[in-house]
Scaffold this motif. Structure first.
Motif, PDB file in Angstrom:
ATOM      1  N   ILE A   1       0.842  -1.197   0.000  1.00  0.00           N
ATOM      2  CA  ILE A   1       0.000   0.000   0.000  1.00  0.00           C
ATOM      3  C   ILE A   1       0.881   1.252   0.000  1.00  0.00           C
ATOM      4  O   ILE A   1       1.735   1.428   0.877  1.00  0.00           O
ATOM      5  N   LEU A   2       0.648   2.097  -0.977  1.00  0.00           N
ATOM      6  CA  LEU A   2       1.313   3.398  -1.074  1.00  0.00           C
ATOM      7  C   LEU A   2       0.255   4.481  -0.880  1.00  0.00           C
ATOM      8  O   LEU A   2      -0.763   4.491  -1.572  1.00  0.00           O
ATOM      9  N   ALA A   3       0.486   5.386   0.055  1.00  0.00           N
ATOM     10  CA  ALA A   3      -0.434   6.505   0.260  1.00  0.00           C
ATOM     11  C   ALA A   3       0.110   7.738  -0.450  1.00  0.00           C
ATOM     12  O   ALA A   3       1.321   7.875  -0.651  1.00  0.00           O
ATOM     13  N   TYR A   4      -0.796   8.617  -0.821  1.00  0.00           N
ATOM     14  CA  TYR A   4      -0.356   9.853  -1.464  1.00  0.00           C
ATOM     15  C   TYR A   4      -1.386  10.953  -1.258  1.00  0.00           C
ATOM     16  O   TYR A   4      -2.556  10.716  -0.940  1.00  0.00           O
ATOM     17  N   ILE A   5      -0.935  12.199  -1.444  1.00  0.00           N
ATOM     18  CA  ILE A   5      -1.798  13.370  -1.349  1.00  0.00           C
ATOM     19  C   ILE A   5      -2.031  13.929  -2.746  1.00  0.00           C
ATOM     20  O   ILE A   5      -1.100  14.025  -3.547  1.00  0.00           O
ATOM     21  N   ARG A   6      -3.262  14.300  -3.004  1.00  0.00           N
ATOM     22  CA  ARG A   6      -3.617  15.000  -4.244  1.00  0.00           C
ATOM     23  C   ARG A   6      -4.267  16.340  -3.887  1.00  0.00           C
ATOM     24  O   ARG A   6      -5.145  16.404  -3.030  1.00  0.00           O
ATOM     25  N   LEU A   7      -3.808  17.396  -4.512  1.00  0.00           N
ATOM     26  CA  LEU A   7      -4.395  18.722  -4.357  1.00  0.00           C
ATOM     27  C   LEU A   7      -4.943  19.198  -5.691  1.00  0.00           C
ATOM     28  O   LEU A   7      -4.325  18.963  -6.745  1.00  0.00           O
TER      29      LEU A   7
END
Length: 726
Positions: free
Chosen positions: A287-293
């Protein structure tokens, strides 16, 4: 009446005594500050805690070369030299250990690129044999990073991502399409590096079997051309710089599997005009988490992606009528055993710590109150405690606290007033604290987790003794209210021989940008001592933190949204008016100076506040936000297409006809951040408005305008301008 006269006579006598004492001491000269560096504080550098928490390592520099030594926490004594640069023949500048401390990565011949990016020659040292292995035949590479399983190093070269095996030096090229000013793999573009505080854009998975990276396609981003001088024909330096409203790089997230040598693309949605500023491996390599704006940065989405399929699931979302500040929302710590994650957010109006389960559901808001968590120091899962620095004591202070994960038993560990920065051991048994105050340089100590001081590592006693020989007045903090009743924090530096019966000219110092803070109880360094030099020459120096600055909550910070420059300038003018009411201030001689955002503020204040300011120095200013980058500018102003008045109404270029006082405009021609173009356009507007002013450019100097004799020349010139015009 007799008592009043007696008290005043005693006060006058005391002031005469203080004045006589001050005259016996040495004045702070420009040479002291910029030639001999008389006021440079010492630090303790290159400290890394070792895995068992009983030792820490430190980088030591000597005439023979650099070395890394191992220090016993209990005794404070050096027990071993782990790396001897002279023996291995490597003059390294930085080092890092792998997880089990069997290897170290050394960087040397570091070549800076922009603010955070660099390339260097790298070696891997086997700490048991002492052998040093040169990577990539000594070529300069970027962001060399050891894998968690200890047998590989990932790095970026020529905009591509590579992996080198340490057992046989075999190199695997992960990406093939990297190209200057077109495609970047694993390295951030200029605007991400500057505004999202990132340069390396790849991360090893916890088991070292996968490599996640961000790809930037900046093919369609407009180029900025910056000429450099020094050759027979000036050279062009072209790089991609997206100005407000222009095209950004298209970004995507990819995961490379070392075993299969396959790369999958993570599904980040159909919208391409987005930002992907953070990637985080969770406790598992699956599992890779990431932020999107979104482009306007008023919606932050936090996703978890399956690294086998690329499929993403939305975990949580934050929206704002203004903006969601990534700097306040990027502390994510994943707990072992799928117990969720710890993060920070200012969703309740102040930056605080939250605990969520892995689906994003809120378990507990751990901290709360009308104060901010400045930084998350560490999460002690075993002890179920969280360590953090906050402004609870005062917006001017930074103290270390500990709190249970259930939000109970909050305790301050560094009660002394001032600013504390913390380097905590991996087992949470010890920390190294750097403590400064406005009038006291760094005192660096080793402490137990409970706050007990064990050892002083550096107290800067030599500097403290030296300061006693100089006529220095202490920095004084005060506050005042603006017309609308808002209380603003400020500080003042008076002449050491201050006489309340005299009238003094005042120079105000400003930065004032969103979330910034200049008025803090912390050691200021070189620029502060230039202010002390001016005080020695008979000036009072004042700094006001206007609305929009940090440490006072979201509403205070976001009050400048969509209209940068307006209320900040009003606050600086209000500050000058307040100072003009003080009996010891000559209100006809008030000036203001600043750098970058502060240069923008000082020029604008001189024009709009032409009845209160006599002079201004504007260094490397933004003169129109249309010329600044997308991420920073659009966060606070939206795009120029959506909010043209927000860009133009408070541009100094718009107000040149109001200039009455004395303006000195300074800029470096090699400024990759706030382009020299800003100064050129302001100069052109001033000429058209038939306004006289002074200006100076520094050839090929970047935004910091430094190097060689530059700082001495710059501050000498600014001092002369203040002497002539104020």
């Amino acid at each position: 009446m007799y008592q009043i006269k007696k008290t005043w006579a005693l006060f006058a006598l005391l002031m005469l005594c203080f004045s006589a004492l001050a005259q016996q001491k040495k004045k702070v000269s420009l040479e002291d500050v910029f030639k001999s560096n008389s006021f440079s504080a010492k630090g303790v550098y290159g400290i890394n805690w070792m895995k068992d928490g009983q030792y820490y390592s430190s980088l030591v520099r000597s005439a023979s070369g650099p070395s890394v030594v191992k220090i016993n926490v209990a005794t404070g004594k050096q027990e071993a030299t782990l790396i001897d640069g002279t023996k291995i023949g490597v003059n390294f500048s930085s080092y890092s250990f792998n997880a089990d401390e069997t290897k170290a990565l050394l960087s040397s011949n570091i070549e800076r690129i922009y603010r955070r990016s660099s390339m260097a020659v790298n070696h891997v040292v086997d700490l048991q044999t002492g052998e040093a292995q040169l990577l990539v035949n000594g070529e300069k590479i970027m962001y060399a990073t050891l894998s968690p399983d200890n047998d590989k190093v990932a790095y970026v070269k020529d905009n591509n991502l590579f992996i080198v095996r340490l057992d046989n030096n075999q190199i695997t090229q992960v990406t093939e399409d990297g190209k200057w000013n077109h495609i970047l793999n694993g390295a951030a573009d200029w605007v991400y590096e500057e505004e999202f505080s990132m340069s390396k854009a790849f991360e090893w998975s916890p088991d070292g079997k996968k490599l996640a990276f961000i790809r930037f396609d900046e093919t369609d981003v407009p180029e900025f051309n910056m000429q450099t001088w020094g050759e027979l024909y000036p050279q062009d330096y072209r790089f991609k710089y997206p100005k407000a409203g222009e095209k950004n790089a298209e970004v995507s997230i990819h995961v490379y599997d070392l075993a299969s040598q396959n790369t999958i693309k993570v599904d980040t949605g159909t919208e391409k005009d987005i930002y992907l500023p953070r990637i985080y491996w969770t406790a598992t390599s699956n599992i890779l988490a990431y932020i999107r704006l979104n482009r306007l940065q008023n919606q932050l989405d936090f996703f978890a992606a399956n690294t086998a399929t690329g499929e993403s699931n939305l975990i949580l979302q934050e929206k704002s009528k203004t903006y969601v500040d990534l700097n306040y929302n990027d502390n994510f710590y994943f707990l072992a055993g799928d117990k969720g994650f710890i993060r920070t957010s200012e969703q309740d109006g102040f930056k605080h710590i939250y605990h969520h389960d892995m689906s994003g559901k809120l378990i507990k808001q751990i901290t709360s109150g009308s104060w901010e968590v400045s930084s998350l120091i560490g999460v002690d899962e075993k002890g179920k405690k969280i360590y953090f620095i906050s402004t609870e004591a005062s917006p001017l202070e930074r103290n270390l606290y500990v709190i249970n994960m259930d939000g109970k038993n909050k305790k301050i560990l560094t009660p002394a007033s001032g600013t504390h920065s913390i380097n905590m051991s991996k087992d949470f048994k010890y920390y190294i604290a750097t403590h400064t105050q406005a009038n006291s340089p760094a005192r660096i100590t080793l402490n137990t987790a409970a706050g007990k001081e064990l050892q002083v590592l550096e107290d800067n006693q030599e500097l403290r003794d030296k300061l006693k020989n100089f006529a220095l007045a202490e920095k004084e903090f005060f506050d005042f209210k603006t017309v609308d009743g808002t209380s603003l924090n400020a500080y003042m530096i008076k002449p050491a021989d201050f006489d309340p019966a005299k009238k003094y000219p005042v120079l105000m110092y400003v930065y004032g940008g969103p979330g910034s803070q200049n008025v803090t109880n912390s050691w200021g360094g070189t620029r502060d001592f230039w202010h002390h030099h001016l005080a020695a020459e008979g000036y009072i120096v004042v700094c006001v933190d206007n609305r929009g600055t940090g440490a006072r909550g979201r509403d205070f910070k976001h009050s400048t949204y969509a209209n940068l420059g307006k209320i900040e300038t009003e606050d600086q003018i209000a500050g000058a008016r307040h100072l003009g009411t003080l009996p010891f201030v000559d209100k006809s001689r008030i000036g203001i100076w600043g750098w970058s955002y502060g240069g923008y503020m000082s020029s604008l204040a001189l024009m709009i506040g032409n009845d209160v300011f006599k002079a201004a120095i504007s260094v490397a200013p933004v003169t129109t936000w249309r010329y600044y980058d997308t991420i920073y500018t659009e966060r606070y102003l939206q795009t120029p297409q959506l909010n043209p008045s927000g860009y133009d109404d408070n541009s100094p270029i718009t107000h040149v006809d109001k200039l009455k006082g004395n303006l000195l405009l300074i800029h470096g021609t090699g400024d990759d951040n706030v382009h020299f173009q800003n100064a050129v356009d302001l100069v052109d507007a001033l000429i058209k408005a038939d306004k006289q002013f002074e200006s100076f450019y520094y050839p090929n100097r970047n935004h910091g305008i430094s190097g060689g004799n530059t700082s001495w020349h710059l501050y000498n010139m600014m001092t002369d301008f203040i002497t002539r015009k104020l």
